[in-house]
Design a protein around this motif. Sequence first.
Motif, PDB file in Angstrom:
ATOM      1  N   PHE A  61       0.266  31.049  28.546  1.00 31.16           N
ATOM      2  CA  PHE A  61      -0.823  30.235  28.049  1.00 31.16           C
ATOM      3  C   PHE A  61      -0.446  29.102  27.088  1.00 31.16           C
ATOM      4  O   PHE A  61      -0.717  27.647  27.586  1.00 31.16           O
ATOM      5  N   PRO A  62       0.238  29.248  25.970  1.00 29.43           N
ATOM      6  CA  PRO A  62       0.436  28.199  25.314  1.00 29.43           C
ATOM      7  C   PRO A  62       1.475  27.138  25.922  1.00 29.43           C
ATOM      8  O   PRO A  62       1.336  25.754  25.657  1.00 29.43           O
ATOM      9  N   VAL A  63       2.227  27.542  26.895  1.00 25.26           N
ATOM     10  CA  VAL A  63       3.297  26.817  27.659  1.00 25.26           C
ATOM     11  C   VAL A  63       2.450  26.184  28.434  1.00 25.26           C
ATOM     12  O   VAL A  63       2.711  24.799  28.722  1.00 25.26           O
ATOM     13  N   LEU A  64       1.550  26.432  29.208  1.00 23.29           N
ATOM     14  CA  LEU A  64       0.846  25.598  30.083  1.00 23.29           C
ATOM     15  C   LEU A  64      -0.047  24.643  29.429  1.00 23.29           C
ATOM     16  O   LEU A  64      -0.137  23.491  29.859  1.00 23.29           O
ATOM     17  N   VAL A  65      -0.519  25.198  28.091  1.00 28.65           N
ATOM     18  CA  VAL A  65      -1.448  24.111  27.580  1.00 28.65           C
ATOM     19  C   VAL A  65      -0.521  23.130  27.020  1.00 28.65           C
ATOM     20  O   VAL A  65      -0.985  21.771  26.843  1.00 28.65           O
ATOM     21  N   LYS A  66       0.563  23.442  26.671  1.00 19.98           N
ATOM     22  CA  LYS A  66       1.496  22.386  26.091  1.00 19.98           C
ATOM     23  C   LYS A  66       2.071  21.266  27.143  1.00 19.98           C
ATOM     24  O   LYS A  66       2.384  20.272  26.645  1.00 19.98           O
ATOM     25  N   LEU A  67       1.983  21.551  28.363  1.00 21.64           N
ATOM     26  CA  LEU A  67       2.051  20.462  29.321  1.00 21.64           C
ATOM     27  C   LEU A  67       1.146  19.131  29.094  1.00 21.64           C
ATOM     28  O   LEU A  67       1.921  18.132  29.771  1.00 21.64           O
ATOM     29  N   GLY A  68       0.233  19.538  28.569  1.00 29.84           N
ATOM     30  CA  GLY A  68      -0.793  18.222  28.112  1.00 29.84           C
ATOM     31  C   GLY A  68      -1.359  17.601  29.307  1.00 29.84           C
ATOM     32  O   GLY A  68      -1.882  16.591  29.052  1.00 29.84           O
ATOM     33  N   TYR A  69      -1.653  18.263  30.241  1.00 30.51           N
ATOM     34  CA  TYR A  69      -2.564  17.564  31.480  1.00 30.51           C
ATOM     35  C   TYR A  69      -3.914  17.576  31.022  1.00 30.51           C
ATOM     36  O   TYR A  69      -4.658  16.650  31.535  1.00 30.51           O
ATOM     37  N   ARG A  82      -6.055  52.473  19.839  1.00 29.26           N
ATOM     38  CA  ARG A  82      -6.703  51.843  18.712  1.00 29.26           C
ATOM     39  C   ARG A  82      -6.427  50.445  18.818  1.00 29.26           C
ATOM     40  O   ARG A  82      -5.616  50.056  19.341  1.00 29.26           O
ATOM     41  N   ALA A  83      -7.914  49.875  18.317  1.00 26.14           N
ATOM     42  CA  ALA A  83      -7.982  48.352  18.285  1.00 26.14           C
ATOM     43  C   ALA A  83      -6.825  47.636  17.333  1.00 26.14           C
ATOM     44  O   ALA A  83      -6.355  46.662  17.771  1.00 26.14           O
ATOM     45  N   THR A  84      -6.581  48.494  16.265  1.00 24.44           N
ATOM     46  CA  THR A  84      -5.359  48.048  15.453  1.00 24.44           C
ATOM     47  C   THR A  84      -4.269  48.042  16.022  1.00 24.44           C
ATOM     48  O   THR A  84      -3.297  47.065  15.756  1.00 24.44           O
ATOM     49  N   ARG A  85      -3.819  49.068  16.668  1.00 24.87           N
ATOM     50  CA  ARG A  85      -2.467  48.990  17.398  1.00 24.87           C
ATOM     51  C   ARG A  85      -2.623  47.655  18.481  1.00 24.87           C
ATOM     52  O   ARG A  85      -1.309  46.988  18.801  1.00 24.87           O
ATOM     53  N   VAL A  86      -3.589  47.426  19.347  1.00 27.80           N
ATOM     54  CA  VAL A  86      -3.632  46.597  20.214  1.00 27.80           C
ATOM     55  C   VAL A  86      -3.439  45.149  19.491  1.00 27.80           C
ATOM     56  O   VAL A  86      -2.528  44.465  20.113  1.00 27.80           O
ATOM     57  N   SER A  87      -4.080  44.907  18.477  1.00 28.01           N
ATOM     58  CA  SER A  87      -4.005  43.639  17.722  1.00 28.01           C
ATOM     59  C   SER A  87      -2.807  43.194  17.189  1.00 28.01           C
ATOM     60  O   SER A  87      -2.115  42.252  17.251  1.00 28.01           O
ATOM     61  N   LEU A  88      -1.975  44.543  16.809  1.00 30.22           N
ATOM     62  CA  LEU A  88      -0.619  44.076  16.263  1.00 30.22           C
ATOM     63  C   LEU A  88       0.261  43.886  17.309  1.00 30.22           C
ATOM     64  O   LEU A  88       1.384  42.964  17.234  1.00 30.22           O
ATOM     65  N   SER A  89       0.168  44.610  18.332  1.00 30.51           N
ATOM     66  CA  SER A  89       1.112  44.505  19.463  1.00 30.51           C
ATOM     67  C   SER A  89       0.894  43.112  20.163  1.00 30.51           C
ATOM     68  O   SER A  89       1.843  42.533  20.622  1.00 30.51           O
ATOM     69  N   LEU A  90      -0.288  42.534  19.894  1.00 36.58           N
ATOM     70  CA  LEU A  90      -0.273  41.027  20.585  1.00 36.58           C
ATOM     71  C   LEU A  90       0.390  40.149  19.708  1.00 36.58           C
ATOM     72  O   LEU A  90       0.421  38.814  20.026  1.00 36.58           O
ATOM     73  N   LEU A  91       0.851  40.252  18.585  1.00 35.16           N
ATOM     74  CA  LEU A  91       1.710  39.671  17.701  1.00 35.16           C
ATOM     75  C   LEU A  91       3.053  39.089  18.421  1.00 35.16           C
ATOM     76  O   LEU A  91       3.446  37.934  18.193  1.00 35.16           O
ATOM     77  N   SER A  92       3.334  40.107  19.480  1.00 34.14           N
ATOM     78  CA  SER A  92       4.668  39.640  20.283  1.00 34.14           C
ATOM     79  C   SER A  92       4.436  38.453  20.940  1.00 34.14           C
ATOM     80  O   SER A  92       5.562  37.974  21.829  1.00 34.14           O
ATOM     81  N   GLN A  93       3.096  38.190  21.432  1.00 37.95           N
ATOM     82  CA  GLN A  93       2.872  37.052  22.263  1.00 37.95           C
ATOM     83  C   GLN A  93       3.530  35.940  21.649  1.00 37.95           C
ATOM     84  O   GLN A  93       4.063  35.118  22.488  1.00 37.95           O
ATOM     85  N   ALA A  94       3.703  35.729  20.431  1.00 36.12           N
ATOM     86  CA  ALA A  94       4.193  34.448  19.791  1.00 36.12           C
ATOM     87  C   ALA A  94       5.411  34.183  20.155  1.00 36.12           C
ATOM     88  O   ALA A  94       6.122  33.195  20.424  1.00 36.12           O
TER      89      ALA A  94
END
Length: 290
Positions: A18-26, A233-245
Amino acid sequence: MNKPRLALLIGILSISIFPVLVKLGYTSGLISAFYRMAIAFVVLLPAVFLFKKFKLPNGKFILLSALCGVLFGSDVAVWNIAIQESTATQASLLTNLSPIWVGIGAYLFYKDNPRINFWIGTLVSFIGMVIIVGIDFFIELEFDKGFLFGILSGVFYSAYLLTAKKVLAEVNVPTFMLINLFASSVFLAIVNALAGEAFYGFSDKAWLVLVIQAIVCQLLAWFMLSFAIQHMRATRVSLSLLSQAFLTGILAWLFINEEINVNMIMGGVVLLFGIAITFIPKPLLPGFKK
């Protein structure tokens, strides 16, 4: 790999583009957020009723599902304000502090004390993020409006995850997604109207990107992540989402030629190691039962 973990992996991969698509700036970030929700809702609506997946929940869970949409929309809107008032790096970093708020929220509202491995993993992952952006970045942080909105973005996102965890224990994923997307679309439409954003007049490439964002980054990603939240666990999911960056950085390097440096590689490895710690069932410190 069991189904929830596989769903989590697919969800993170899907949302990382998603950030890559947004960064295209269209289009602007705010309007892309609106169409990400609105197009996804339009696509999902007939599918849910065609396959008879809509199960009307009671009033309480309808409201909570709608609240999730508003929280998610608020996260996106506030995150954009944080970027405008500071930098994308600072805003993204502060938003990604959400695992801390999720852990605190899980303890306060659900009496679900996160495991010791979660807090160890959070610390290690945070060190990884420090390595990625550099210690000078933290020294030069300005506690201004952008900083406060960046923190608020992470709080909204954490509230979304914790509320979604509660709702998904009673409501199936397609029903939750449909109500969630409707509420988020209405909310972001109001935000964009107030901000004076244009809702049309985009190029064909821009519309193609908006459709991809809706189908891949919203529908596919959040179906997978909602399934993971349902069973993990919501905690585990939220921390795993850090890998998104980290994954976004690699995708940006591959597709839009953004530079990838040694700090990012080393920090990414440390960050992913921190996430892996949370999946270890046995406590890493003696004296802890969980």
